[in-house]
Write an enzyme that holds these catalytic residues in place. Structure first.
Site, mmCIF file in Angstrom:
data_model
loop_
_atom_site.group_PDB
_atom_site.id
_atom_site.type_symbol
_atom_site.label_atom_id
_atom_site.label_comp_id
_atom_site.label_asym_id
_atom_site.label_seq_id
_atom_site.Cartn_x
_atom_site.Cartn_y
_atom_site.Cartn_z
ATOM 1 N N GLU A 30 1.230 -1.238 -0.028
ATOM 2 C CA GLU A 30 -0.031 -0.251 -0.142
ATOM 3 C C GLU A 30 0.819 1.885 -0.122
ATOM 4 O OE1 GLU A 30 -3.329 0.273 -0.585
ATOM 5 O OE2 GLU A 30 -3.772 -1.572 -0.753
ATOM 6 N N CYS A 32 -24.640 1.381 -15.132
ATOM 7 C CA CYS A 32 -23.848 2.702 -15.323
ATOM 8 C C CYS A 32 -24.835 4.212 -15.235
ATOM 9 C CB CYS A 32 -22.672 2.477 -16.125
ATOM 10 S SG CYS A 32 -21.769 4.339 -15.889
ATOM 11 N N CYS A 72 -17.607 -4.172 -18.759
ATOM 12 C CA CYS A 72 -18.253 -3.995 -17.476
ATOM 13 C C CYS A 72 -19.120 -5.085 -16.658
ATOM 14 C CB CYS A 72 -18.032 -2.898 -17.641
ATOM 15 S SG CYS A 72 -18.825 -2.018 -15.508
ATOM 16 N N CYS A 124 -12.723 0.063 -15.247
ATOM 17 C CA CYS A 124 -13.341 1.867 -15.456
ATOM 18 C C CYS A 124 -12.289 2.442 -15.116
ATOM 19 C CB CYS A 124 -14.406 2.077 -14.661
ATOM 20 S SG CYS A 124 -15.634 3.197 -14.098
ATOM 21 N N CYS A 136 -16.172 -0.248 -21.270
ATOM 22 C CA CYS A 136 -17.648 -1.307 -21.243
ATOM 23 C C CYS A 136 -17.786 -2.470 -21.485
ATOM 24 C CB CYS A 136 -18.610 0.304 -21.229
ATOM 25 S SG CYS A 136 -18.539 1.765 -21.162
#
Length: 309
Positions: free
Chosen positions: A54, A226, A220, A210, A217
């Site tokens: 992270e 969406c 997706c 995205c 898309c």
DNA sequence: AATACGTGGCC
DNA sequence: TGGCCAAGTAT
């Protein structure tokens, strides 16, 4: 005191409560099918591996983190291992990942974990947040990814997914807003395990499908729901998102100075550092800044090195 | 709230 | 070619 008038719940948040239930399953199913096999996601990575990843992933692409992460974990497999070494060695191992203050803070976090938490990455969000280099996002990410807890993990990927899928705009605001946090809380599944999956899945969706540019898309799992796509994918209007200038800035000078010091085995004379930048005022300011930040240690006789202490 | 803070790949 | 972008934090 009593609130005489209860604020109207924004229509969006109201709708989001319903929408959330429709989003979770497709996104999580997609994730379990398409998630990248990243080292910090493997069972043996552990909380320290998650935390290191992270730190490295803050503002930095996965592809550049991978090799550094592997070397880092091999060299410092536990927080106490890193804590025993000098902060300068952390900065050196950071290499060209960028934002080297992260290396310093990760070292500082390792020291704090060793001193305050018996060498174990803390499990509580508040304890994580208290560590250097850990902010709202990273605290939630570690608690969620490493310990499976239920937190709103709101990074740039998730914010973009929410902006498009729910709010119906191309890009989220420049800075995270209260409305975004509220939306994230509304969308967060109640069940802890599902929430943790949702956090990772919604982030991965933003990273792989995205995306900021050239979103796909057709791949997706929630394209049918969406809001942005259904509205015809209107272009971002508001104020332009601030670009980051770099050429000619102090940051560039700092980068060059630190690059010299990272490569050096022995202390470097001022005269050598002077060669990295022509303009003396900016050069001096950059070096002073590095010293002030603790990234560079000045020694007697005009010598400099990475910090030992 | 706005700004500083690295680096490199991509279109 | 150069602006945009990449799992933010600290001040």
């Amino acid at each position: 005191m009593t609130a005489p008038t209860k604020p109207t719940i924004p229509a969006q948040a109201d709708a989001a409560e319903t929408v959330g239930d429709d989003l979770h399953a497709p996104v999580i199913d997609w994730f379990e099918e398409h998630a990248r096999d990243l080292p910090w996601r493997r069972p043996d990575a552990g909380p320290w591996g998650v935390m290191v990843s992270e730190f490295m992933l803050q503002q930095t692409p996965v592809s550049r983190v991978l090799p550094v992460y592997e070397q880092w974990m091999a060299r410092w497999p536990r927080p106490a291992d890193l804590a025993e070494d000098t902060p300068g060695e952390a900065v050196r191992a950071w290499g060209r990942l960028g934002y080297p203050r992260r290396a310093l803070r990760l070292h500082g976090a390792a020291v704090a974990i060793t001193e305050r938490h018996d060498g174990d990455v803390p499990t509580e969000h508040a304890q994580l947040l208290a560590l250097p280099g850990i902010g709202e996002y990273t605290a939630a990410a570690v608690a969620s990814f490493a310990y499976g807890q239920r937190h709103t993990v709101l990074d740039t990927n998730v914010r973009r997914v929410f902006a498009r899928a729910v709010t119906g705009v191309q890009y989220p605001p420049n800075a995270t807003t209260a409305a975004e946090r509220k939306l994230a809380r509304t969308l967060l599944p109640d069940d802890e395990r599902t929430a943790a999956l949702w956090a990772a899945a919604s982030m991965e969706l933003g990273a792989l499908v995205c995306t900021a540019k050239n979103e796909t898309c057709v791949r997706c799992p929630i394209a049918a729901l969406c809001t942005w796509r259904l509205a015809g994918k209107p272009a971002h209007d508001g104020p332009p998102r601030r670009g980051q200038t770099y050429a000619g800035t102090d940051r560039q000078v700092r980068g060059r100075l630190l690059a010299v010091l990272r490569e050096a085995v022995t202390p470097v004379p001022q005269s050598v550092l002077d060669r990295v930048w022509e303009e003396p005022v900016q050069r001096a300011r950059a070096l002073d800044g590095l010293v002030a930040d603790g990234l560079v240690e000045p020694l007697v006789g005009g010598l400099y090195r990475l910090p030992h202490g």
